[in-house]
Scaffold this active site. Structure first.
Site, PDB file in Angstrom:
ATOM      1  N   HIS A  64       0.873  -1.170   0.000  1.00 28.42           N
ATOM      2  CA  HIS A  64       0.000   0.000   0.000  1.00 28.42           C
ATOM      3  C   HIS A  64       0.909   1.219   0.000  1.00 28.42           C
ATOM      4  O   HIS A  64       1.972   1.201   0.642  1.00 28.42           O
ATOM      5  CB  HIS A  64      -0.928   0.001   1.221  1.00 28.42           C
ATOM      6  N   ASP A  66       1.089   4.043   1.393  1.00 33.01           N
ATOM      7  CA  ASP A  66       1.563   4.700   2.622  1.00 33.01           C
ATOM      8  C   ASP A  66       2.637   3.895   3.345  1.00 33.01           C
ATOM      9  O   ASP A  66       3.148   4.329   4.373  1.00 33.01           O
ATOM     10  CB  ASP A  66       0.388   5.003   3.561  1.00 33.01           C
TER      11      ASP A  66
END
Lengths: 304, 304
Positions: A64, A66
């Protein structure tokens, strides 16, 4: 600080005013490990004046944004700063496919080599080992394949008690056996117990990183008694139950429950949803279950 | 603020404690344009509470990491925030090849389309046009193909003087001609000068962005009299001359010289090397040549 975890980013995916995305730097004596690398990791390293001369391994829990979009900038900057040591990135196999093109393009000036070491996110296995430390993957329950990591020192050997081995005239050739716990037999056949000739080693340190995950007891056997447990806590317990379930994250109480069941010595919370203004309620919620809970903010360092 | 440039990042490639990498948001009445997109752009937008509902075009000057590595995170976050409007990225043709794989991977939840509009960095041409604004590329002198951008309103039509057109009984069908500057001829053959029937339009606004570049007078003809000129100034004049030349950047004095020769109304400086602690010396140096010089810091907004 011989053993510490520094939080470079305590936020989650959506940007927040005062939290960067997930990134931590772990110090284990002479080793450094970067755990996840959200956007802005290189800025935080600079802001916190963190040296990275001993950083040779980066562990990415899942793909992901982030948790990995700070990688290209970081590598490119390492190149500009004249880094020479090779760097190994441990991650899901797809990372190289996704970032490879960018890294090749932006890290042209690099005088160091970058190796991708893919791991299988479905099984728990040792993915890193040197003479003193191992790193094990801990498969988690998230919307995409995700692993936590267990960083642990190998069992330490006993220390030689110099005064006593001299008193018993133990030849140096026997020291190795003594360190492994064996007794010494004198030329006269007398048995000298190992405990008289050696000293307890200092306790080996263990740190577990539980990245994005729904509540899961699957890894309890691996993290039992860890000195420091980092566990994500994106929400508080009063969050909508459907949200907690579909997004596959944990509440502070759930993180504390895992720390309690694992018998961890200390729990660090992070990865808060940007909808919360402060980390204090996370700490308060967790401490009701596990008193040694600490809600991290960017820049915090936790020794263990 | 009808016309303004907000600095989201005033630093250059190497991370700095208080400056993010290059990124600006330009407001021109109801339009917003993002100019370059260094790492952390999405964080700054959040920190400065900048709304992006009218942002549909992003302009990337060149393919150095500090000017474009914030794109993937920004697009991915736009997706999470529920953006629906298409977004166009204007850049060197290679950008799509380099970032495409990442964007497709990380922006999976996006409900908007992303279009890449490549431009030829070797020529000056109009790459964007709507009913009121054009954007022109300004080829610069840097270590890789780089363009600045000129954002300018189209010449505005004259305003109808309602009192006077009524007094002369001008039919509405003639208004279009009046706005274009034509005189009115009454049914009796009398010529009524356009100046009596219309009012001067407000001045059209023009803003030029000169990204990474060595000193170059090549674009002076395009930026003559601009209301706001942003010009990089990575170094001060006392920098090593070989460094200035090989890295192909400008000093504050050189940026001021360009502003002076262009007859700009205001100069904004940015893109400082991280080796400088403060932007004040940049402003001081530039003002000796061009008094209306302002050294930007992250978060500053310049109206024009």
């Amino acid at each position: 600080m011989e053993y510490s975890l520094r939080i470079l980013g305590s936020g989650s995916a959506k940007p927040s005013v005062d939290r960067f995305q997930t990134c931590q730097i772990l110090e284990m004596r002479e080793r450094q490990f970067l755990i996840d690398c959200g956007e802005g990791a290189q800025t935080r390293l600079r802001q916190y004046n963190s040296r990275t001369s001993r950083l040779n391994h980066i562990f990415i829990s899942h793909l992901h944004g982030d948790h990995c979009l700070g990688l290209v900038g970081l590598l490119s900057t390492f190149g500009m700063l004249g880094r020479m040591n090779d760097l190994v990135i441990h991650s899901h196999p797809l990372l190289e496919k996704i970032l490879g093109e960018q890294i090749r393009f932006f890290a042209v000036e690099c005088h160091f080599r970058i190796f991708f070491e893919p791991f299988n996110p479905d099984v728990s296995e040792i993915i890193y080992e040197d003479k003193a430390v191992t790193v094990r993957t801990l498969p988690l329950k998230h919307t995409v394949p995700t692993c936590g990591f267990l960083f642990e020192e190998k069992p330490l050997s006993r220390h030689i008690n110099k005064e006593m081995v001299d008193a018993f005239n133990v030849p140096i050739a026997y020291y190795k056996d003594l360190k492994e716990g064996k007794d010494f037999i004198t030329p006269d056949g007398e048995i000298v117990s190992n405990r008289r000739l050696t000293i307890e080693p200092s306790e080996r340190k263990r740190m577990a990183y539980m990245s994005d995950t729904a509540y899961s007891e699957r890894n309890l056997r691996w993290i039992e008694g860890v000195d420091l447990l980092y566990h994500e806590s994106t929400y508080l317990s009063d969050v909508d139950k459907v949200k907690l379930k579909t997004r596959m994250h944990s509440s502070a109480a759930q993180a504390a429950q895992i720390a309690y069941m694992a018998g961890a010595k200390k729990l660090v919370l992070g990865h808060y949803s940007s909808s919360y203004k402060s980390s204090q309620p996370f700490q308060d919620e967790a401490r009701k279950i596990f008193p040694e809970s600490y809600a991290a903010n960017d820049g915090d360092t936790f020794e263990f």
